[in-house]
Design a protein around this motif. Structure first.
Motif, PDB file in Angstrom:
ATOM      1  N   SER A   1       0.837  -1.220   0.000  1.00 33.22           N
ATOM      2  CA  SER A   1       0.000   0.000   0.000  1.00 33.22           C
ATOM      3  C   SER A   1       0.868   1.266   0.000  1.00 33.22           C
ATOM      4  CB  SER A   1      -1.012  -0.007   1.139  1.00 33.22           C
ATOM      5  OG  SER A   1      -0.384   0.202   2.360  1.00 33.22           O
ATOM      6  N   LEU A   2       2.040   1.202   0.625  1.00 34.27           N
ATOM      7  CA  LEU A   2       2.948   2.363   0.602  1.00 34.27           C
ATOM      8  C   LEU A   2       3.485   2.608  -0.809  1.00 34.27           C
ATOM      9  CD1 LEU A   2       5.015   1.915   3.894  1.00 34.27           C
ATOM     10  CD2 LEU A   2       3.575   3.872   3.321  1.00 34.27           C
ATOM     11  N   ILE A   3       3.866   1.526  -1.483  1.00 33.08           N
ATOM     12  CA  ILE A   3       4.370   1.661  -2.861  1.00 33.08           C
ATOM     13  C   ILE A   3       3.276   2.249  -3.750  1.00 33.08           C
ATOM     14  CG2 ILE A   3       5.164   0.398  -4.916  1.00 33.08           C
ATOM     15  CD1 ILE A   3       6.535  -1.590  -2.869  1.00 33.08           C
ATOM     16  N   ASN A   4       2.050   1.734  -3.608  1.00 35.22           N
ATOM     17  CA  ASN A   4       0.933   2.248  -4.412  1.00 35.22           C
ATOM     18  C   ASN A   4       0.667   3.728  -4.141  1.00 35.22           C
ATOM     19  OD1 ASN A   4       0.682  -0.258  -5.512  1.00 35.22           O
ATOM     20  ND2 ASN A   4      -1.031  -0.900  -4.222  1.00 35.22           N
ATOM     21  N   GLN A   5       0.817   4.099  -2.873  1.00 35.00           N
ATOM     22  CA  GLN A   5       0.614   5.490  -2.472  1.00 35.00           C
ATOM     23  C   GLN A   5       1.638   6.406  -3.161  1.00 35.00           C
ATOM     24  OE1 GLN A   5       0.160   5.371   1.820  1.00 35.00           O
ATOM     25  NE2 GLN A   5       0.586   7.528   1.915  1.00 35.00           N
ATOM     26  N   VAL A   6       2.906   5.985  -3.149  1.00 35.64           N
ATOM     27  CA  VAL A   6       3.974   6.767  -3.788  1.00 35.64           C
ATOM     28  C   VAL A   6       3.701   6.892  -5.285  1.00 35.64           C
ATOM     29  CG1 VAL A   6       6.437   6.768  -4.397  1.00 35.64           C
ATOM     30  CG2 VAL A   6       5.740   6.190  -2.070  1.00 35.64           C
ATOM     31  N   VAL A   7       3.318   5.776  -5.898  1.00 39.46           N
ATOM     32  CA  VAL A   7       3.027   5.775  -7.338  1.00 39.46           C
ATOM     33  C   VAL A   7       1.898   6.761  -7.651  1.00 39.46           C
ATOM     34  CG1 VAL A   7       2.081   4.345  -9.195  1.00 39.46           C
ATOM     35  CG2 VAL A   7       3.896   3.447  -7.744  1.00 39.46           C
ATOM     36  N   ARG A   8       0.862   6.752  -6.796  1.00 37.66           N
ATOM     37  CA  ARG A   8      -0.254   7.707  -6.995  1.00 37.66           C
ATOM     38  C   ARG A   8       0.216   9.148  -6.846  1.00 37.66           C
ATOM     39  NH1 ARG A   8      -3.410   4.105  -4.232  1.00 37.66           N
ATOM     40  NH2 ARG A   8      -3.288   5.297  -2.288  1.00 37.66           N
ATOM     41  N   GLN A   9       1.048   9.377  -5.822  1.00 39.78           N
ATOM     42  CA  GLN A   9       1.527  10.748  -5.565  1.00 39.78           C
ATOM     43  C   GLN A   9       2.307  11.316  -6.748  1.00 39.78           C
ATOM     44  OE1 GLN A   9       3.680  10.435  -1.902  1.00 39.78           O
ATOM     45  NE2 GLN A   9       1.898  10.839  -0.639  1.00 39.78           N
ATOM     46  N   VAL A  10       3.180  10.487  -7.338  1.00 40.99           N
ATOM     47  CA  VAL A  10       3.971  11.002  -8.467  1.00 40.99           C
ATOM     48  C   VAL A  10       3.203  10.931  -9.789  1.00 40.99           C
ATOM     49  CG1 VAL A  10       6.221  10.586  -7.416  1.00 40.99           C
ATOM     50  CG2 VAL A  10       5.191   8.803  -8.812  1.00 40.99           C
ATOM     51  N   GLY A  11       2.030  10.316  -9.734  1.00 37.60           N
ATOM     52  CA  GLY A  11       1.174  10.270 -10.920  1.00 37.60           C
ATOM     53  C   GLY A  11       1.727   9.424 -12.050  1.00 37.60           C
ATOM     54  N   ALA A  12       2.493   8.395 -11.695  1.00 42.47           N
ATOM     55  CA  ALA A  12       3.053   7.526 -12.736  1.00 42.47           C
ATOM     56  C   ALA A  12       2.447   6.131 -12.622  1.00 42.47           C
ATOM     57  CB  ALA A  12       4.562   7.440 -12.568  1.00 42.47           C
ATOM     58  N   PRO A  13       2.161   5.498 -13.752  1.00 45.64           N
ATOM     59  CA  PRO A  13       1.625   4.128 -13.665  1.00 45.64           C
ATOM     60  C   PRO A  13       2.715   3.162 -13.186  1.00 45.64           C
ATOM     61  CG  PRO A  13       2.029   4.746 -15.951  1.00 45.64           C
ATOM     62  CD  PRO A  13       2.268   5.973 -15.132  1.00 45.64           C
ATOM     63  N   THR A  14       2.315   2.072 -12.552  1.00 51.70           N
ATOM     64  CA  THR A  14       3.311   1.133 -12.006  1.00 51.70           C
ATOM     65  C   THR A  14       4.206   0.550 -13.100  1.00 51.70           C
ATOM     66  OG1 THR A  14       1.526  -0.471 -11.979  1.00 51.70           O
ATOM     67  CG2 THR A  14       2.229   0.356  -9.852  1.00 51.70           C
ATOM     68  N   CYS A  15       3.729   0.530 -14.353  1.00 51.96           N
ATOM     69  CA  CYS A  15       4.569  -0.031 -15.419  1.00 51.96           C
ATOM     70  C   CYS A  15       5.818   0.825 -15.670  1.00 51.96           C
ATOM     71  CB  CYS A  15       3.768  -0.204 -16.710  1.00 51.96           C
ATOM     72  SG  CYS A  15       3.122   1.342 -17.339  1.00 51.96           S
ATOM     73  N   LEU A  16       5.819   2.055 -15.132  1.00 53.08           N
ATOM     74  CA  LEU A  16       6.993   2.917 -15.312  1.00 53.08           C
ATOM     75  C   LEU A  16       8.057   2.705 -14.229  1.00 53.08           C
ATOM     76  CD1 LEU A  16       5.601   6.370 -16.516  1.00 53.08           C
ATOM     77  CD2 LEU A  16       6.664   4.570 -17.857  1.00 53.08           C
ATOM     78  N   ILE A  17       7.717   1.944 -13.189  1.00 52.82           N
ATOM     79  CA  ILE A  17       8.710   1.661 -12.140  1.00 52.82           C
ATOM     80  C   ILE A  17       9.705   0.673 -12.746  1.00 52.82           C
ATOM     81  CG2 ILE A  17       9.098   0.639  -9.854  1.00 52.82           C
ATOM     82  CD1 ILE A  17       6.182   1.154  -9.203  1.00 52.82           C
ATOM     83  N   HIS A  18      11.007   0.939 -12.606  1.00 49.87           N
ATOM     84  CA  HIS A  18      11.911  -0.072 -13.151  1.00 49.87           C
ATOM     85  C   HIS A  18      12.712  -0.794 -12.072  1.00 49.87           C
ATOM     86  CE1 HIS A  18      16.149   1.692 -13.705  1.00 49.87           C
ATOM     87  NE2 HIS A  18      15.531   2.443 -12.838  1.00 49.87           N
ATOM     88  N   LYS A  19      12.608  -0.327 -10.824  1.00 47.10           N
ATOM     89  CA  LYS A  19      13.250  -1.060  -9.740  1.00 47.10           C
ATOM     90  C   LYS A  19      12.600  -0.664  -8.420  1.00 47.10           C
ATOM     91  CE  LYS A  19      17.887  -1.127  -9.500  1.00 47.10           C
ATOM     92  NZ  LYS A  19      19.177  -0.473  -9.190  1.00 47.10           N
ATOM     93  N   ILE A  20      12.469  -1.627  -7.514  1.00 46.28           N
ATOM     94  CA  ILE A  20      11.977  -1.320  -6.172  1.00 46.28           C
ATOM     95  C   ILE A  20      13.090  -1.688  -5.198  1.00 46.28           C
ATOM     96  CG2 ILE A  20      10.306  -1.943  -4.362  1.00 46.28           C
ATOM     97  CD1 ILE A  20       8.272  -2.462  -6.634  1.00 46.28           C
ATOM     98  N   GLY A  21      13.502  -0.721  -4.414  1.00 47.84           N
ATOM     99  CA  GLY A  21      14.550  -0.967  -3.422  1.00 47.84           C
ATOM    100  C   GLY A  21      13.931  -1.006  -2.037  1.00 47.84           C
ATOM    101  N   ILE A  22      14.340  -1.987  -1.242  1.00 48.76           N
ATOM    102  CA  ILE A  22      13.811  -2.105   0.117  1.00 48.76           C
ATOM    103  C   ILE A  22      14.942  -2.039   1.117  1.00 48.76           C
ATOM    104  CG2 ILE A  22      12.602  -3.631   1.748  1.00 48.76           C
ATOM    105  CD1 ILE A  22      11.302  -4.843  -0.861  1.00 48.76           C
ATOM    106  N   ALA A  23      14.824  -1.122   2.059  1.00 46.19           N
ATOM    107  CA  ALA A  23      15.791  -1.018   3.148  1.00 46.19           C
ATOM    108  C   ALA A  23      15.128  -1.660   4.362  1.00 46.19           C
ATOM    109  CB  ALA A  23      16.111   0.449   3.415  1.00 46.19           C
ATOM    110  N   ALA A  24      15.666  -2.796   4.793  1.00 44.36           N
ATOM    111  CA  ALA A  24      15.012  -3.555   5.861  1.00 44.36           C
ATOM    112  C   ALA A  24      15.948  -3.800   7.034  1.00 44.36           C
ATOM    113  CB  ALA A  24      14.541  -4.899   5.313  1.00 44.36           C
ATOM    114  N   PRO A  25      15.391  -3.791   8.250  1.00 51.32           N
ATOM    115  CA  PRO A  25      16.235  -4.137   9.395  1.00 51.32           C
ATOM    116  C   PRO A  25      16.561  -5.627   9.382  1.00 51.32           C
ATOM    117  CG  PRO A  25      13.975  -3.822  10.098  1.00 51.32           C
ATOM    118  CD  PRO A  25      14.026  -3.475   8.643  1.00 51.32           C
ATOM    119  N   GLY A  26      17.522  -6.021  10.170  1.00 50.96           N
ATOM    120  CA  GLY A  26      17.875  -7.438  10.264  1.00 50.96           C
ATOM    121  C   GLY A  26      18.905  -7.840   9.226  1.00 50.96           C
ATOM    122  N   THR A  27      19.128  -9.146   9.111  1.00 54.80           N
ATOM    123  CA  THR A  27      20.062  -9.683   8.123  1.00 54.80           C
ATOM    124  C   THR A  27      19.286  -9.911   6.843  1.00 54.80           C
ATOM    125  OG1 THR A  27      21.372 -10.764   9.823  1.00 54.80           O
ATOM    126  CG2 THR A  27      21.557 -11.663   7.614  1.00 54.80           C
TER     127      THR A  27
END
Length: 268
Positions: free
Chosen positions: A18-44
């Protein structure tokens, strides 16, 4: 949390979608224009799976696989402190140093180490788990199961809890309100004494890192940056006036603030 392990995993996945979808809506770009998703996660984080993210209640979560079901693009997951460190190395406070250490003081303490300008990447796990260095034998119990870990003394979560306790602040108090209360009460003896102890412990952790890694610079990030006037100033004063065994590195603050992890998640 009151979730089962399975529900917890689903909750984390759904929140991210839902966060990714929210960002996509905010920038007004369709998801097909995303070319990479980076995740910064705690832990190993290894091969797209998050392991032992104790602060999130995760033992194991195949996050890349989970998100690839929703988006037809490359999903890259890395440890959050490594992401923030990479961002500071490429664009921020560590740009001009070859050998350096990034310490992210937040919910826990994460780290990233650079030698010869490159991120140190051991084969087994991501390493640089400075938060789990033991600085007090039989000290405070850590969520990892050990006692006396660095992050049980110097994470910002611990700092805020202690200040809330000392100044009898509400549990819902924001970082801004804590900072304001600290500035107003910095003459209060209990506050002063605690900050002294906090800085001494932080310097102990830093001295261990320096003796082992010999960095030219140590960059402090996470929400620690927010308390610059109270903590960083005191740290630098103490560093000047104390004789330590280690060669003193430059101790700098992260420039990219809490956005560092987001920026570094997609750094090549």
């Amino acid at each position: 949390s009151h979730f089962t392990a399975e529900e917890n995993k689903e909750y984390i996945r759904d929140t991210m979608v839902s966060l990714i979808n929210q960002v996509v809506r905010q920038v007004g770009a369709p998801t097909c224009l995303i070319h990479k998703i980076g995740i910064a996660a705690p832990g190993t984080v290894k091969n797209g799976t998050i392991y032992r993210a104790y602060n999130l209640g995760i033992k194991e979560l195949a996050i890349e696989e989970a998100l690839k079901q929703y988006y037809e693009v490359d999903v890259i997951a890395r440890n959050d402190a490594k992401c923030a460190g990479l961002a500071e190395k490429k664009y921020g406070s560590l740009k001009d140093y070859e050998d350096s250490v990034f310490l992210c003081l937040g919910t826990g303490i994460g780290g990233a180490t650079f030698l010869g300008g490159k991120l140190v990447q051991p084969r087994k796990n991501a390493g640089s788990e400075y938060g789990h260095m033991i600085i007090k034998k039989d000290g405070n119990l850590c969520k990892c199961g050990n006692k006396g870990c660095f992050e049980t003394y110097n994470s910002m979560r611990v700092f805020k809890e202690k200040i809330r306790e000392i100044l009898a602040l509400e549990e819902t108090v924001t970082s801004e309100e804590i900072l304001k209360a600290l500035i107003e009460n910095k003459q209060v003896e209990a506050v002063n004494n605690y900050i002294d102890v906090f800085i001494d412990d932080l310097l102990l952790g830093i001295s261990n890192i320096c003796n082992i890694m010999e960095p030219e610079a140590i960059c402090l990030g996470g929400s620690f940056v927010y308390y610059e006037k109270i903590l960083y100033t005191r740290l630098i004063e103490k560093l000047q006036s104390t004789i330590y065994q280690f060669n003193k590195p430059e101790i700098v603050l992260a420039k990219l603030g809490n956005d560092a992890g987001i920026i570094g998640a997609v750094v090549e």
